[in-house]
Write an enzyme that holds these catalytic residues in place. Structure first.
Site, PDB file in Angstrom:
ATOM      1  N   GLY A 302       0.809  -1.204   0.000  1.00  0.00           N
ATOM      2  CA  GLY A 302       0.000   0.000   0.000  1.00  0.00           C
ATOM      3  C   GLY A 302       0.845   1.258   0.000  1.00  0.00           C
ATOM      4  O   GLY A 302       1.969   1.272   0.487  1.00  0.00           O
ATOM      5  N   CYS A 303       0.296   2.335  -0.551  1.00  0.00           N
ATOM      6  CA  CYS A 303       0.936   3.650  -0.593  1.00  0.00           C
ATOM      7  C   CYS A 303       2.330   3.522  -1.209  1.00  0.00           C
ATOM      8  O   CYS A 303       2.476   2.953  -2.282  1.00  0.00           O
ATOM      9  CB  CYS A 303       0.955   4.257   0.811  1.00  0.00           C
ATOM     10  N   SER A 304       3.375   4.005  -0.529  1.00  0.00           N
ATOM     11  CA  SER A 304       4.715   3.887  -1.117  1.00  0.00           C
ATOM     12  C   SER A 304       5.159   2.437  -1.200  1.00  0.00           C
ATOM     13  O   SER A 304       5.990   2.077  -2.036  1.00  0.00           O
ATOM     14  CB  SER A 304       5.723   4.704  -0.315  1.00  0.00           C
ATOM     15  N   GLY A 306       3.279   0.186  -2.269  1.00  0.00           N
ATOM     16  CA  GLY A 306       2.748  -0.242  -3.556  1.00  0.00           C
ATOM     17  C   GLY A 306       3.676   0.131  -4.699  1.00  0.00           C
ATOM     18  O   GLY A 306       3.793  -0.607  -5.683  1.00  0.00           O
TER      19      GLY A 306
END
Length: 568
Positions: A302-304, A306
């Protein structure tokens, strides 16, 4: 019908109100360069000087509204959901009602004025963001004299609320890097009432710990699940607390969860770049396969995290490594664009270079700077709300596990920070076969495994339509795009039980045009967690007896979960 069963309305109406207030995928990593802010103000002054007739028109409109306010005829009123003006005095006291009406009139006039100026979309977004930041700061609710609830609190407490507010301000200046506290940290301790699922570190390097969790079912799916967390925060968001744990969800579903816990880097680790993190995860996949006996691994990030995961998928595909089975990307933008939001419009080449120089000088982008950047993306919710509560009202901030995790800040190595900044300019995922990154030529079209992509309707950090663009970057034939009716953190941390929870899905491969997806999407009541668990299970291979012990002879258990890096 159980939570997670498909309860779909025949003709759903997507409630996409509450669009993000601002925030592009990577803009907190850039920060706001003083020169770019000044440039936005300069553009406003330039247009004012060149088009005085438009400015005078809106000043006249403000004057007319001011007369209505003074004569009690104005109908301006704060939005019902605006907590800043919830006190009855803002409605019934003539002095405070006039004050808030004048503030709202200035806000409304400014927005109309900016809309009327001859800006291109980029300049207009910059002007909107800068003006909103200034006007948010000037809200009468942010001052003692202008806040009726603060004055009442001071009178009722005999002035003790003001004393406590000064104490809270001093504590933030002295012990919280000058950032207004968002959470009372005292009730929480990692490993005791946070991150309590049973497991063990089974592999450790200078950069990361690999945690395996103890099964809670007699049978487990043969293909394990590895979570690649963001480097920006601690990994225990995935095992926050009982009932709010993605790890707990996976265990109950018979999935074999593994979790990477990144080390919080210091200046001496400034040379760690995205390529190093990618190679570390690929090495961890080998450890997981050796422990479980599986030749495949499902992955999520998720987020960074990802962004890291997408780079991993690209590199493994480029090198013929087929161990990556199915993948999940959560609240992650792989193709950032300046028009994604007003804050994204402030990201410039100049600002990127300044941000790169700042972290290179220190060796890290420190966690306090990141916290400030994230907070100023939503100043009313994440700054001024706590100024009022902590300083003007003299109250302690809430004791909330999600906020505790969110404030457990970590640093970014300077090289990783620089690599992430490169995404704005090189757009590696949007240009397959053209950009060198992490030791290979990036090409997500070579990854053909099944893909699950999650976004949040009110996400102010990774706007959902920007997340949607990722559906067109991969070579996968089976792609599930889920839009959760929540924000950035709540989109991921979305356990069953919330009666207001809902998400949207189409069940078809997402088309290139996001508006077409909106037309075919259907509303589903409840949390998306059970649906995702079934999605992973369907790609988890056959059931087998759960392992009786964690690790293996080659990779024996070390520290108990959540490991030592969770405390650093």
């Amino acid at each position: 019908m159980r939570e997670g069963d498909l309860r779909v309305s025949k003709k759903p109406k997507l409630e996409l109100t509450g669009e993000p207030e601002g925030g592009a995928a990577l803009s907190p990593l850039v920060g706001l360069a003083r020169e770019d802010l000044i440039g936005a103000v300069g553009a406003l002054l330039r247009e004012t000087a060149m088009k005085p007739d438009k400015t005078l028109k809106h000043m006249q409109s403000l004057g007319e509204e001011t007369v209505k306010i003074m004569t009690g005829k104005s109908e301006l009123a704060p939005a019902a959901r605006d907590k800043r003006f919830a006190d009855p005095a803002w409605t019934y006291n003539p002095f405070y009602r006039a004050g808030v009406q004048y503030y709202l009139a200035v806000q409304k006039t400014t927005q109309e004025w900016i809309d009327d100026l001859e800006f291109d979309e980029l300049e207009r977004n910059r002007a909107r963001f800068v003006s909103a930041m200034i006007l948010d700061a000037l809200s009468p609710a942010n001052t003692l004299a202008g806040n009726p609830s603060a004055i009442k609190r001071a009178i009722d407490s005999g002035g003790l609320s003001l004393v406590k507010g000064l104490k809270n301000a001093y504590e933030d200046i002295a012990h919280n890097d000058g950032i207004v506290s968002q959470v009372d940290k005292r009730p929480f301790k990692v490993g005791e009432n946070l991150a309590v699922s049973k497991g063990s570190v089974v592999w450790r390097t200078e950069m990361m710990e690999l945690i395996q969790y103890a099964p809670t079912t007699d049978k487990v799916h043969a293909i394990p699940q590895l979570t690649v967390p963001p480097q920006i925060n601690k990994a225990y968001i995935n095992d926050l607390s009982p009932g709010k744990s993605v790890i707990e969800l996976q265990l109950a579903a018979g999935i074999q969860p593994f979790l990477i816990s990144w080390r919080n880097p210091g200046p001496e680790h400034g040379g760690w770049g995205l390529g190093d993190y990618v190679d570390a995860v690929i090495e961890a996949i080998g450890v997981i396969c050796a422990i479980t006996g599986s030749d495949k691994v499902n992955l999520s990030g998720g987020c960074s995290g990802g962004i890291t995961l997408a780079t991993i998928l690209s590199k493994m595909a480029a090198t013929g490594d087929d161990r990556a089975n199915a993948a999940t990307l959560m609240v992650c933008v792989l193709q950032p664009e300046a028009t994604d939001s007003e804050v994204g419009a402030l990201v410039s080449k100049h600002g990127i270079e300044l941000a790169r120089q700042r972290s290179a000088k220190k060796g890290i982008l420190d966690g306090a700077s990141l916290s400030r950047a994230f907070a100023w993306l939503r100043p009313n919710d994440l700054v001024w709300n706590y100024v009022i509560n902590n300083y003007l009202h003299g109250e302690d901030p809430p004791a909330f596990d999600i906020l505790y995790w969110n404030n457990d800040a970590t640093n970014l190595p300077a090289q990783l920070h620089s690599d992430y900044l490169d995404f704005y300019e090189t757009q590696p995922f949007a240009n397959p076969g053209k950009v060198e990154l992490a030791g290979h030529t990036v090409d997500l079209t070579k990854f053909t495994g099944d893909l699950f992509i999650l976004a949040g309707v009110t996400d102010h950090i990774t706007p959902w339509k920007a997340c949607y663009r990722s559906t067109q970057l991969f070579g996968s034939k089976n792609i599930e795009f889920i839009l959760s009716q929540s924000g950035h953190i709540q989109a991921i941390l979305n356990p069953p039980g919330n009666p207001k929870a809902k998400y949207f899905r189409s069940g078809k491969k997402p088309p290139a045009n996001v508006e077409k997806w909106l037309e075919q999407a259907e509303e589903v009541a409840g949390s998306w967690w059970p649906f995702w668990a079934e999605w992973v299970k369907a790609r988890g291979g056959a059931l087998k007896d759960a392992p009786k012990a964690l690790g293996s002879k080659a990779y024996p258990p070390l520290d108990p979960a959540p490991g030592s890096y969770a405390h650093g």
